[in-house]
Structures are given as C-alpha cells and as structure tokens.
Design a protein around this motif. Structure first.
Motif, PDB file in Angstrom:
ATOM      1  N   GLU A  95       0.841  -1.198   0.000  1.00 10.69           N
ATOM      2  CA  GLU A  95       0.000   0.000   0.000  1.00 10.69           C
ATOM      3  C   GLU A  95       0.874   1.245   0.000  1.00 10.69           C
ATOM      4  O   GLU A  95       1.748   1.415   0.854  1.00 10.69           O
ATOM      5  CB  GLU A  95      -0.909   0.019   1.231  1.00 10.69           C
ATOM      6  N   LYS A 135     -11.651  -0.375  -4.336  1.00 14.50           N
ATOM      7  CA  LYS A 135     -12.664   0.498  -3.741  1.00 14.50           C
ATOM      8  C   LYS A 135     -12.030   1.591  -2.887  1.00 14.50           C
ATOM      9  O   LYS A 135     -12.634   2.632  -2.639  1.00 14.50           O
ATOM     10  CB  LYS A 135     -13.628  -0.326  -2.882  1.00 14.50           C
ATOM     11  N   VAL A 136     -10.787   1.347  -2.458  1.00 14.87           N
ATOM     12  CA  VAL A 136     -10.081   2.294  -1.590  1.00 14.87           C
ATOM     13  C   VAL A 136      -9.136   3.183  -2.390  1.00 14.87           C
ATOM     14  O   VAL A 136      -9.151   4.411  -2.262  1.00 14.87           O
ATOM     15  CB  VAL A 136      -9.295   1.538  -0.502  1.00 14.87           C
ATOM     16  N   LYS A 137      -8.315   2.560  -3.223  1.00 10.90           N
ATOM     17  CA  LYS A 137      -7.332   3.270  -4.055  1.00 10.90           C
ATOM     18  C   LYS A 137      -7.162   2.489  -5.349  1.00 10.90           C
ATOM     19  O   LYS A 137      -7.398   1.278  -5.385  1.00 10.90           O
ATOM     20  CB  LYS A 137      -5.964   3.332  -3.358  1.00 10.90           C
ATOM     21  N   LYS A 254      -4.808  10.453  -5.651  1.00  9.69           N
ATOM     22  CA  LYS A 254      -6.144   9.993  -5.221  1.00  9.69           C
ATOM     23  C   LYS A 254      -7.234  10.688  -6.027  1.00  9.69           C
ATOM     24  O   LYS A 254      -7.124  11.847  -6.333  1.00  9.69           O
ATOM     25  CB  LYS A 254      -6.339  10.267  -3.740  1.00  9.69           C
TER      26      LYS A 254
END
Length: 254
Positions: A95, A135-137, A254
């Motif tokens: 991550e 769904k997050v990044k 992002k």
C-alpha cells in the motif's frame, strides 16, 4: 514512475545470468519478481536505494515473490489467507499513499489440469482481494498470471486449446477481472500485435523462433488509463524462461 515485473525462475540462478546488470540498467522505481525459489537467508542483494519485501514459500526451492521499491510503502500484506496457497508465497500487496501495488505468481493448473480447481478457487479469492483494494485506491497489478488471455497471446493457440494456461475457465477468469474495472496495459498500447510473448519453453530453438506465450501482465484500474505512458516486453533479456515486462505510468493521485 517505472515498474518492472519478471518471473526469474530461481533468483539465485538468474543473478548468475545477469539479473543485476539488467536491474541497475532499467532503474525501476518498483521491481517485482516471481518464482524466487529460495528461503530467507539464501541470498543477499545489496540494493542501496531499495526497500526489499519477500514472501517465501514454506517448501524449499519453490514459488516465492519479492518486491524491491524505492518508495517505502505504508503497509505490506503477505498472501491471500487462503488455505491452499497461503504457504506458497505467491502474492505481495504493498500500500502506497495513492495506490496499491500487487505482485502475483498465480498457481499453475498443471499439465494434466490436476490443480485447476485450486487455481479457480484462487482466482475467486484474488478477484475479491483486488476489487476490495480498488474500492479504496487504484491498483497496479503485475506478475506471472499463468494464462494466455486471447489467441493472439500465444503462438500455437489451436493446438493448446484446453491445455493448462489456455483453458476456457482460466481465460474466462481473466476476462472477468478486466471487465470488473481493469485494463491490460500492453493491449492498451498494442491491441492486436502478434508475437508479443513473455515465456518460452526451454526446448531447443523455441525462444529463437519466438514460439511463446504471453502470461506475464501489468494490469491497472481503469481510472489510471490516462496516466499510462508505455508498456513493453523486454524479450532481449535472458536469464529465465520468462522475460521482464515494463510499465511506465505517471504517479497516481487519489
């Protein structure tokens, strides 16, 4: 940002065949390897600019993945947590602030398809994992995915239909992944180009005649497509039965 993925088919052997020369020349920001075939302490790589992350298989001389990265990740996850392959060191998930990097060595269904059920179960868990990350990044996925997706991705597609790496089931799982919001970066730049292979049998003259398969991939979330700069196969680099693949992409935000 430059990324490289390479199934080295035994890192110690590959190092003896020029791995480090290529590594330093390409100067990737993130360099992923699969099938390291070693245990902790069996190799020491002095890569001053890089953080090193290893996922070793419990079985000696088998499987294994590693990532060498200039930017330190926020976190690292080892494996998928599945019972069948967790001990095989097949996946690393790193991550970063603006994206996830997933390095995968997908299980081979074997010549007689004896492990096809394990492979398909992996595919389902793998898709869940990738979709949850996405769904997050956004996700950058790479590795030896052990499937030639389309007929253009292997030389002798007619005689290989139904064989390991070119079954309808395996190809269907790849189609499902891409349709769920991802892009095969090489085919983004070269949608119909033939002869772009990443693996060749060790049989005599097979590689020289380019009788190969494309089973190594860089795949990214759809929303990263506008950041793609280039995708290449470095087929002139030896040292393994696979060759390195290369991706150039602007650093995601992002």
């Amino acid at each position: 940002m430059k990324l490289v993925s390479w199934n080295v088919n035994g890192l110690r052997a590959c190092v003896k065949k020029g791995f480090l020369d290529y590594f330093h020349k390409v100067n990737a920001d993130i360099f992923c390897v699969q099938e390291t075939k070693l245990q902790e302490g069996q190799i020491k790589l002095d890569l001053d600019e890089y953080y090193q992350y290893w996922n070793y298989a419990e079985r000696k001389g088998y499987s294994g993945t590693a990532v060498f990265t200039k930017e330190k990740p926020i976190s690292v996850k080892y494996g998928l947590g599945d019972e069948a392959t967790q001990s095989e060191g097949r996946i690393l998930t790193l991550e970063y602030e603006d994206f996830y990097l997933v390095n995968s060595y997908t299980p081979n269904s074997q010549r007689d398809l004896a492990r096809l059920d394990v492979r398909l179960e992996w595919e389902d868990k793998f898709l869940e994992h990738i979709q949850a990350l996405d769904k997050v990044k956004p996700v950058i996925l790479c590795g030896d995915l052990n499937v030639a997706h389309h007929e253009v991705d292997l030389k002798n597609y007619k005689t290989n239909k139904g064989n390991s790496g070119f079954t309808e089931e395996e190809r269907g799982k790849m189609s499902r992944l891409l349709k769920s919001g991802f892009v095969d970066t090489l085919r983004y730049f070269h949608p119909n180009t033939e002869g772009l292979y990443t693996w060749w049998s060790y049989m005599k003259t097979v590689r020289e005649r380019n009788i190969g398969w494309r089973i190594d991939y860089f795949i990214v979330s759809n929303r990263l497509v506008e950041l793609l700069k280039d995708a290449q196969i470095h087929s002139d680099i030896y040292g393994s039965d696979h060759c390195p693949i290369y991706l150039e992409i602007d650093h995601p935000n992002k």
